[in-house]
Design an enzyme around this catalytic site. Structure first.
Site, mmCIF file in Angstrom:
data_model
loop_
_atom_site.group_PDB
_atom_site.id
_atom_site.type_symbol
_atom_site.label_atom_id
_atom_site.label_comp_id
_atom_site.label_asym_id
_atom_site.label_seq_id
_atom_site.Cartn_x
_atom_site.Cartn_y
_atom_site.Cartn_z
ATOM 1 N N LYS A 1 -39.068 8.288 7.153
ATOM 2 C CA LYS A 1 -40.378 7.677 7.334
ATOM 3 C C LYS A 1 -40.541 6.466 6.430
ATOM 4 O O LYS A 1 -39.949 6.374 5.363
ATOM 5 C CB LYS A 1 -41.499 8.679 7.093
ATOM 6 C CG LYS A 1 -41.699 9.051 5.637
ATOM 7 C CD LYS A 1 -42.866 9.992 5.463
ATOM 8 C CE LYS A 1 -43.005 10.360 3.994
ATOM 9 N NZ LYS A 1 -43.990 11.374 3.753
ATOM 10 N N ARG B 1 -43.674 3.736 4.878
ATOM 11 C CA ARG B 1 -45.115 3.569 4.660
ATOM 12 C C ARG B 1 -45.422 2.073 4.695
ATOM 13 O O ARG B 1 -45.261 1.383 3.687
ATOM 14 C CB ARG B 1 -45.532 4.183 3.345
ATOM 15 C CG ARG B 1 -45.401 5.707 3.365
ATOM 16 C CD ARG B 1 -46.353 6.362 2.387
ATOM 17 N NE ARG B 1 -46.280 7.801 2.453
ATOM 18 C CZ ARG B 1 -47.034 8.552 3.246
ATOM 19 N NH1 ARG B 1 -47.906 7.994 4.045
ATOM 20 N NH2 ARG B 1 -46.913 9.856 3.236
ATOM 21 N N THR C 1 -53.638 14.856 5.437
ATOM 22 C CA THR C 1 -54.474 14.461 6.578
ATOM 23 C C THR C 1 -53.825 14.799 7.916
ATOM 24 O O THR C 1 -54.481 14.779 8.950
ATOM 25 C CB THR C 1 -54.781 12.955 6.550
ATOM 26 O OG1 THR C 1 -53.564 12.230 6.703
ATOM 27 C CG2 THR C 1 -55.487 12.564 5.256
#
Length: 133
Positions: free
Chosen positions: A3, A5, A35
Site C-alpha cells: 500500500k 499513502r 476507519t
C-alpha cells in the site's frame, strides 16, 4: 499487498505479489482497523482480481468515524457493513452484547482472554514457554 499513502489518512494498493487469487477465499490480516478504508481497499482489490471471497481479519477493531469526500461523517462500521466482506476481530476492545448482535451480519468477535491467561501461566511456569502457544 503493497500500500501507498498519497496523502495523510489516505491509502491505495500499489502492488500485489502472490499467487493468483482467482476463485479462492482470501484472508486479509492487519493488526488493527481504524476507519476501515485501507483494509476495504485491499479487499476490493483482491475481489477485482477475481477472489471468490475476501475475509478481513484484525486483532484490534478500533472502528473510528471519519468525514467522507462530501464532508459527511461515516462510521467505520457503516463502511465495513456495506463492503460485502466479513470481518473478524478480537475482543481486545470491549463491546456490548447489543453491539455484537447489531453487527453480527458482517462481524465476528473472538475472545482473547483464554489465550492471554495461557501466556501468563506459561511465562511463570518453571521452564515454561509461550512459543508453543
Amino acid at each position: 499487498l503493497d500500500k501507498r499513502r498519497p496523502a495523510p489518512n489516505e491509502s491505495e494498493v500499489a502492488n500485489y505479489a502472490g499467487p493468483d487469487p482467482s476463485g479462492k477465499v482470501v484472508i486479509l490480516y492487519d493488526d488493527m482497523i481504524d476507519t476501515g478504508g485501507t483494509i476495504i481497499g485491499g479487499a476490493n482489490y483482491m475481489r477485482d482480481l477475481c477472489a471468490r471471497e475476501v475475509v478481513i481479519v484484525a486483532t484490534h477493531g478500533i472502528f473510528s468515524a471519519r468525514k467522507d469526500d462530501q464532508g459527511d461523517i461515516i462510521a467505520a462500521e457503516e463502511k465495513l457493513a456495506t463492503s460485502g466482506h466479513h470481518v473478524i476481530i478480537t475482543n481486545s476492545i470491549p463491546r456490548t452484547t447489543l453491539y455484537e448482535i447489531r453487527h453480527s451480519s458482517w462481524l465476528t468477535i473472538l475472545p482473547v482472554e483464554e489465550t492471554i491467561a495461557k501466556v501468563i501461566y506459561e511465562s511463570f511456569r518453571s521452564a515454561g514457554s509461550v512459543s508453543g502457544l
